[in-house]
Design an enzyme around this catalytic site. Structure first.
Site, PDB file in Angstrom:
ATOM      1  N   ARG A  76       0.855  -1.195   0.000  1.00  0.00           N
ATOM      2  CA  ARG A  76       0.000   0.000   0.000  1.00  0.00           C
ATOM      3  C   ARG A  76       0.891   1.245   0.000  1.00  0.00           C
ATOM      4  NH1 ARG A  76      -1.664   1.736   4.630  1.00  0.00           N
ATOM      5  NH2 ARG A  76      -2.342  -0.276   5.437  1.00  0.00           N
ATOM      6  N   TYR A 104     -17.225  16.170 -15.781  1.00  0.00           N
ATOM      7  CA  TYR A 104     -17.706  14.788 -15.818  1.00  0.00           C
ATOM      8  C   TYR A 104     -18.794  14.620 -14.742  1.00  0.00           C
ATOM      9  CZ  TYR A 104     -17.693   9.847 -14.552  1.00  0.00           C
ATOM     10  OH  TYR A 104     -18.077   8.575 -14.217  1.00  0.00           O
ATOM     11  N   ASP A 119      -7.938  18.730 -14.390  1.00  0.00           N
ATOM     12  CA  ASP A 119      -8.254  17.381 -14.855  1.00  0.00           C
ATOM     13  C   ASP A 119      -7.860  17.332 -16.331  1.00  0.00           C
ATOM     14  OD1 ASP A 119      -9.453  15.111 -15.915  1.00  0.00           O
ATOM     15  OD2 ASP A 119     -11.175  15.191 -14.562  1.00  0.00           O
ATOM     16  N   LYS A 139      -8.617   6.193 -19.152  1.00  0.00           N
ATOM     17  CA  LYS A 139      -8.876   6.707 -20.493  1.00  0.00           C
ATOM     18  C   LYS A 139      -7.609   6.629 -21.361  1.00  0.00           C
ATOM     19  CE  LYS A 139     -12.953   7.597 -18.769  1.00  0.00           C
ATOM     20  NZ  LYS A 139     -12.939   7.148 -17.405  1.00  0.00           N
TER      21      LYS A 139
HETATM   22  O1  P1T Z   1     -13.833   6.590 -14.055  1.00  0.00           O
HETATM   23  P1  P1T Z   1     -12.658   7.112 -13.273  1.00  0.00           P
HETATM   24  O2  P1T Z   1     -11.365   6.490 -13.647  1.00  0.00           O
HETATM   25  O3  P1T Z   1     -12.896   7.107 -11.794  1.00  0.00           O
HETATM   26  O4  P1T Z   1     -12.468   8.659 -13.701  1.00  0.00           O
HETATM   27  C1  P1T Z   1     -13.440   9.643 -13.463  1.00  0.00           C
HETATM   28  C2  P1T Z   1     -13.309  10.744 -14.487  1.00  0.00           C
HETATM   29  C3  P1T Z   1     -12.647  11.915 -14.140  1.00  0.00           C
HETATM   30  N1  P1T Z   1     -12.483  12.932 -15.016  1.00  0.00           N
HETATM   31  C4  P1T Z   1     -12.955  12.847 -16.270  1.00  0.00           C
HETATM   32  C5  P1T Z   1     -12.752  13.986 -17.206  1.00  0.00           C
HETATM   33  C6  P1T Z   1     -13.620  11.688 -16.695  1.00  0.00           C
HETATM   34  O5  P1T Z   1     -14.058  11.638 -17.963  1.00  0.00           O
HETATM   35  C7  P1T Z   1     -13.820  10.617 -15.781  1.00  0.00           C
HETATM   36  C8  P1T Z   1     -14.580   9.398 -16.163  1.00  0.00           C
HETATM   37  N2  P1T Z   1     -15.383   9.555 -17.288  1.00  0.00           N
HETATM   38  C9  P1T Z   1     -16.196   8.603 -17.834  1.00  0.00           C
HETATM   39  C10 P1T Z   1     -16.345   7.366 -17.341  1.00  0.00           C
HETATM   40  C11 P1T Z   1     -16.918   9.022 -19.069  1.00  0.00           C
HETATM   41  O6  P1T Z   1     -17.415   8.167 -19.833  1.00  0.00           O
HETATM   42  O7  P1T Z   1     -16.989  10.232 -19.301  1.00  0.00           O
END
Ligand code: P1T
Length: 389
Positions: free
Chosen positions: A49, A101, A173, A198
């Site tokens: 961790r 998001y 972000d 992503k």
């Molecule tokens: O899904 P996660 O890895 O927890 O990330 C969240 C997140 C944060 N910031 C942005 C700009 C994002 O697009 C996302 C997650 N977005 C999607 C799952 C989507 O389909 O837009």
């Protein structure tokens, strides 16, 4: 010697393994490490961790790509966002880009609000709005640029200047651009956040998040809470993310090339009402995109004539574009934000923002662009055949 991003992606944090010379970083799939004596961990590794060599390599590589000294990895993008909140206390206020998001909106409105942290959602594309809403209580400005799903840009340099004057931190972000196309720390941001799910991972086979910063002080707070709270990614996910980073530069070029071709095609299509893509001259912030970013990305949002029914037929008719949430993978995806990724935002607010019920979002993959256009062509025909053609 200072290396370029393409080189760093292959080498940063990835020296050949010490024992065998393996050229890829091994997956150190271990929870703990045998110590040489009481209080004598080898090379500082005590418990996974706290630290893990595969995670460390991934953190170092992403940090190098963002031009940062530190990378701190998490189990998801939301876990990375959550970790940033340990910089705040009850009574603090945050300015958040209004078109974020859906999960980020939900996090600030449904989770942070319970801890006395107030989020003000402002149009960070409008510098006067930012200035007007910055107060002595504002401790953090949370910028998403381009935003999800309307692809609005924020002048990161200008917002950082305004925030700094008030003593507020700026976190960007950078999920939609990746460091291949945008490096917010160079523009003055204090920290960068990514959903590694992503473009960083790039193959739709992991969920992860990561932060990058040049500040030793911020790194210390982030790393303390990474360990103390514990939302860490496992070694295998770190390995997948690191493998993804190696091809980030070439993938982003391919995503952007395809997205530009598709945006041009859609904009000229008689059944399409509006196309939003930073690479189009019609994008209201195309000029800013040209100076702030090194590419326009792989995300497109658009509306077809008609409404939700036509949009439904379209997203259910594509064959290569898979109907799915998420983005940034090699395969093309299609979705309707109002019913899928942004359903957690109340409809009234969505409409106010400009997220129509029938808005369609594409994550353009790296398939052949003519094949992708052909797929959209046949789906568009089906979608508008009853009502418009
Ligand atoms: O899904 P996660 O890895 O927890 O990330 C969240 C997140 C944060 N910031 C942005 C700009 C994002 O697009 C996302 C997650 N977005 C999607 C799952 C989507 O389909 O837009």
């Amino acid at each position: 010697m200072k290396y370029h991003l393409e080189t760093l992606a292959i080498h940063a944090g990835q020296d050949p393994e010490a024992m065998t010379g393996a050229v890829t970083v091994p997956i150190f799939q271990t929870s703990t490490y045998a110590q040489e004596g009481l209080g004598q961990p080898r090379l500082g590794y005590e418990y996974s961790r706290t630290n893990n060599p595969t995670r460390q390599a991934y953190e170092q590589c992403l940090a190098a790509l963002e031009g940062a000294r530190h990378g701190i990895a998490f189990a998801s993008g939301m876990a990375a966002t959550n970790n940033c909140m340990y910089l705040l206390q009850s009574g603090d206020e945050v300015l958040v880009s209004d078109d974020v998001y859906g999960g980020t909106f939900r996090f600030f409105t449904k989770v942070m609000s319970k801890f006395g942290v107030k989020a003000h959602f402002v149009n960070t594309s409008d510098l006067a709005e930012v200035e007007k809403n910055l107060t002595s209580k504002t401790k953090l400005v949370w910028v998403e640029s381009p935003t999800n799903p309307l692809l609005k840009l924020t002048d990161v340099r200008a917002v950082c200047k305004l925030a700094k004057a008030k003593g507020a931190l700026v976190i960007v972000d950078n999920t939609f651009m990746s460091p291949a196309f945008q490096r917010p720390l160079e523009l003055g941001a204090d920290m960068v956040m990514h959903s590694a799910t992503k473009y960083l991972g790039g193959h739709s086979d992991l969920v992860g998040g990561i932060l990058a910063t040049n500040s030793d002080e911020l790194n210390e707070v982030m790393r303390f809470h990474q360990n103390a709270v514990g939302a860490i990614p496992g070694p295998f996910d770190c390995w997948l993310a690191l493998r993804g980073l190696k091809t980030l530069a070439v993938r982003m070029q391919a995503h952007a090339k395809n997205a530009q071709a598709i945006a041009d095609y859609l904009e000229a299509h008689p059944a399409v009402r509006q196309v939003i893509y930073p690479g189009l001259a019609s994008h209201p912030q195309h000029a800013l995109a040209r100076t702030q970013m090194h590419g326009f990305g792989g995300m497109i949002s658009f509306e077809i004539k008609g409404g939700i029914e036509e949009a439904k037929t379209l997203v259910e008719s594509t064959k290569l574009f898979l109907l799915a949430e998420s983005l940034g993978g090699v395969e093309s995806l299609i979705e309707v934000p109002a019913t899928m990724t942004h359903a957690s935002i109340p409809r009234e607010r969505r409409l106010e923002m400009g997220i129509a019920d029938g808005l369609i979002r594409l994550s353009v993959g790296i398939e052949n662009s003519q094949d992708l256009i052909g797929d959209l062509e046949q789906a568009l025909k089906k979608a508008v055949s009853k009502t418009l053609v």
